[in-house]
Design an enzyme around this catalytic site. Structure first.
Site, mmCIF file in Angstrom:
data_model
loop_
_atom_site.group_PDB
_atom_site.id
_atom_site.type_symbol
_atom_site.label_atom_id
_atom_site.label_comp_id
_atom_site.label_asym_id
_atom_site.label_seq_id
_atom_site.Cartn_x
_atom_site.Cartn_y
_atom_site.Cartn_z
ATOM 1 N N THR A 1 -2.340 11.705 27.183
ATOM 2 C CA THR A 1 -1.433 10.586 26.902
ATOM 3 C C THR A 1 -0.330 10.988 25.927
ATOM 4 O OG1 THR A 1 -3.207 8.997 27.143
ATOM 5 C CG2 THR A 1 -1.379 8.315 25.748
ATOM 6 N N SER A 47 -3.029 12.663 32.852
ATOM 7 C CA SER A 47 -3.286 11.364 32.208
ATOM 8 C C SER A 47 -2.026 10.580 31.888
ATOM 9 C CB SER A 47 -4.134 11.536 30.956
ATOM 10 O OG SER A 47 -3.695 12.629 30.243
ATOM 11 N N THR A 54 -3.931 8.671 20.563
ATOM 12 C CA THR A 54 -4.427 9.178 21.842
ATOM 13 C C THR A 54 -5.944 9.250 21.747
ATOM 14 O OG1 THR A 54 -4.328 11.033 23.413
ATOM 15 C CG2 THR A 54 -4.116 11.596 21.089
ATOM 16 N N GLY A 55 -6.602 9.268 22.901
ATOM 17 C CA GLY A 55 -8.058 9.340 22.892
ATOM 18 C C GLY A 55 -8.684 8.049 23.390
ATOM 19 N N ARG A 89 -9.374 -2.079 33.689
ATOM 20 C CA ARG A 89 -9.498 -1.661 32.281
ATOM 21 C C ARG A 89 -8.121 -1.272 31.694
ATOM 22 N NH1 ARG A 89 -8.108 2.994 29.046
ATOM 23 N NH2 ARG A 89 -9.564 3.123 27.326
ATOM 24 N N VAL A 90 -7.859 -1.736 30.502
ATOM 25 C CA VAL A 90 -6.658 -1.336 29.774
ATOM 26 C C VAL A 90 -7.099 -0.826 28.411
ATOM 27 C CG1 VAL A 90 -4.512 -2.159 28.699
ATOM 28 C CG2 VAL A 90 -5.168 -2.985 30.961
ATOM 29 N N GLY A 91 -6.499 0.260 27.955
ATOM 30 C CA GLY A 91 -6.849 0.828 26.651
ATOM 31 C C GLY A 91 -5.869 0.411 25.570
ATOM 32 N N ASP A 92 -5.726 1.280 24.597
ATOM 33 C CA ASP A 92 -4.881 0.988 23.437
ATOM 34 C C ASP A 92 -3.395 1.240 23.680
ATOM 35 O OD1 ASP A 92 -5.598 3.753 23.734
ATOM 36 O OD2 ASP A 92 -4.577 4.120 21.833
ATOM 37 N N THR A 149 0.650 6.220 29.529
ATOM 38 C CA THR A 149 -0.628 6.819 29.938
ATOM 39 C C THR A 149 -1.084 6.296 31.299
ATOM 40 O OG1 THR A 149 -2.913 7.206 29.181
ATOM 41 C CG2 THR A 149 -2.083 4.999 28.893
HETATM 42 C C1 SD4 Z 1 -6.593 5.012 26.763
HETATM 43 N N1 SD4 Z 1 -5.745 6.132 24.825
HETATM 44 O O1 SD4 Z 1 -6.278 4.474 27.815
HETATM 45 C C2 SD4 Z 1 -5.712 6.127 26.256
HETATM 46 C C3 SD4 Z 1 -6.158 7.402 26.891
HETATM 47 C C4 SD4 Z 1 -5.766 8.624 26.171
HETATM 48 O O2 SD4 Z 1 -5.960 10.793 25.738
HETATM 49 O O3 SD4 Z 1 -5.057 8.625 25.201
HETATM 50 N N2 SD4 Z 1 -6.234 9.742 26.515
HETATM 51 O O4 SD4 Z 1 -7.605 4.724 26.132
#
Ligand code: SD4
Length: 335
Positions: free
Chosen positions: A192, A90, A243-244, A220-223, A210
């Site tokens: 991550t 990841s 993370t998550g 898609r983009v996360g945090d 990440t």
């Molecule tokens: C996300 N927070 O793109 C990241 C993914 C991640 O453990 O942390 N995975 O949402």
């Protein structure tokens, strides 16, 4: 203890001193920002904290700090280790792709002066944390996305390479058979990387990198690359990283929230717990199938971590020791 003796002791034990000032609001409600007291804090430094079992990354960052390097260089160098680690599915090379089979990377970095740089949805470039640092240091902007970020990286000498390893490709091909999209609760203790460091001068910086959620929708983009979401640092207070499931972190601006709670006097541990509380206590929130984990450090070098579910861990380097620690978590069986 006499001040001179204390100073001697502090430098021997790896503690340092830092002056902190507080602000005052006058009665007529005019905000007067002026130092009202100067206290001496014992600071544990140098220090590194990072999400998951990231021994080598943390060791690498710690080595930069022990040599007198800056927290900013330490978090960059530490994160690069995970970006190059093809076994980590990841982060960086070897990261799992989106549902079309493209590996896209997100990263951001913040220094002790409150500067921030980020890249989002970048293909073909492994060390996106270093690209984010270049955005911060060498452009008038804070974020570059997609093809623009990739071209910028190439213009700065980064090499294009295929980030999809055979193992990641196989996993994606297997996933395509059912194509079920579900966030996965990580129990492999690796994911991550978010990293925070305090250098010998007591300055704090942070970084987060990440490949995002496996099999995400293209685009898609996360945090992780978003200021206040996956990372936030305020050199007067501390830093936090996440993370998550990024969607849940973003909806509660998790890392910013933790730093602001620490500013109000909460310990890093209590601040992480409250940030998890903001997610799980939303009316009707079904958190059974997703994970979020936070790490935090304050200006004194106190650390904290908390997650929704079990299996989140983090590494801390302090007093010349690098340890992986199991995080406390919210979802425990009710007694
Ligand atoms: C996300 N927070 O793109 C990241 C993914 C991640 O453990 O942390 N995975 O949402």
């Amino acid at each position: 203890m006499k001040r001179r003796n204390f100073l001697k002791k502090a430098s021997v034990s790896g503690l340092g001193l830092v002056a902190v000032s507080s602000t005052l609001v006058s009665c007529d409600d005019k905000k007067v920002v002026r130092p009202v007291k100067t206290a001496e804090l014992e600071v544990v430094k140098p220090l590194v904290i990072a999400t998951w079992k990231t021994d080598l990354a943390v060791e690498t960052a710690a080595a930069v700090l022990e040599k007198g390097g800056t927290a900013l260089d330490a978090v960059e160098q530490g994160c690069r280790i995970e970006e190059a680690n093809e076994k980590g599915q990841s982060v960086g090379k070897g990261g799992l792709p989106d549902r079309d089979g493209n590996v896209t990377l997100d990263a951001c970095i913040m220094d002790d002066k409150g500067n921030y740089g980020a890249v989002l949805g970048v293909k073909n470039i492994k060390h996106v944390i270093s690209v984010a640092k270049k955005v911060m240091e060498e452009t008038p902007h804070v974020m570059l996305v997609g093809d623009g970020a990739e071209s910028f990286a190439v213009s700065k000498g980064f090499k294009r390479e295929n980030l999809l390893t055979e193992a990641a490709k196989k996993a994606w091909e297997k996933w395509k058979i059912k194509s079920e999209y579900k966030p996965i609760i990580n129990i492999e203790n690796h994911d991550t990387i978010g990293m925070l460091a305090i250098d010998k001068k007591g300055n704090i910086s942070g970084a987060c990198t990440t490949s995002g959620l496996a099999y995400k929708l293209p685009g898609r983009v996360g945090d992780s690359p978003i200021i206040g979401g996956g990372l936030f640092v305020d050199n007067e207070v501390g830093g936090a990283s996440a993370t998550g499931l990024g969607e849940e972190v973003l909806k509660t601006v998790g890392s910013f929230l933790i730093v602001e709670l620490m500013r109000q006097g909460k310990s890093p541990q209590k601040a992480c717990e409250e940030a998890i509380g903001r997610i799980v206590n939303k009316p009707g929130k079904d958190f059974k199938n997703f994970q979020v984990g936070y790490i935090a450090v304050n200006k004194k070098g106190e650390t904290g971590a908390y997650s929704i579910h079990e299996w989140f861990s983090y590494n801390v380097y302090k007093n010349k020791e690098n340890k992986n620690i199991k995080s406390d978590f919210y979802n425990k069986p009710k007694a």
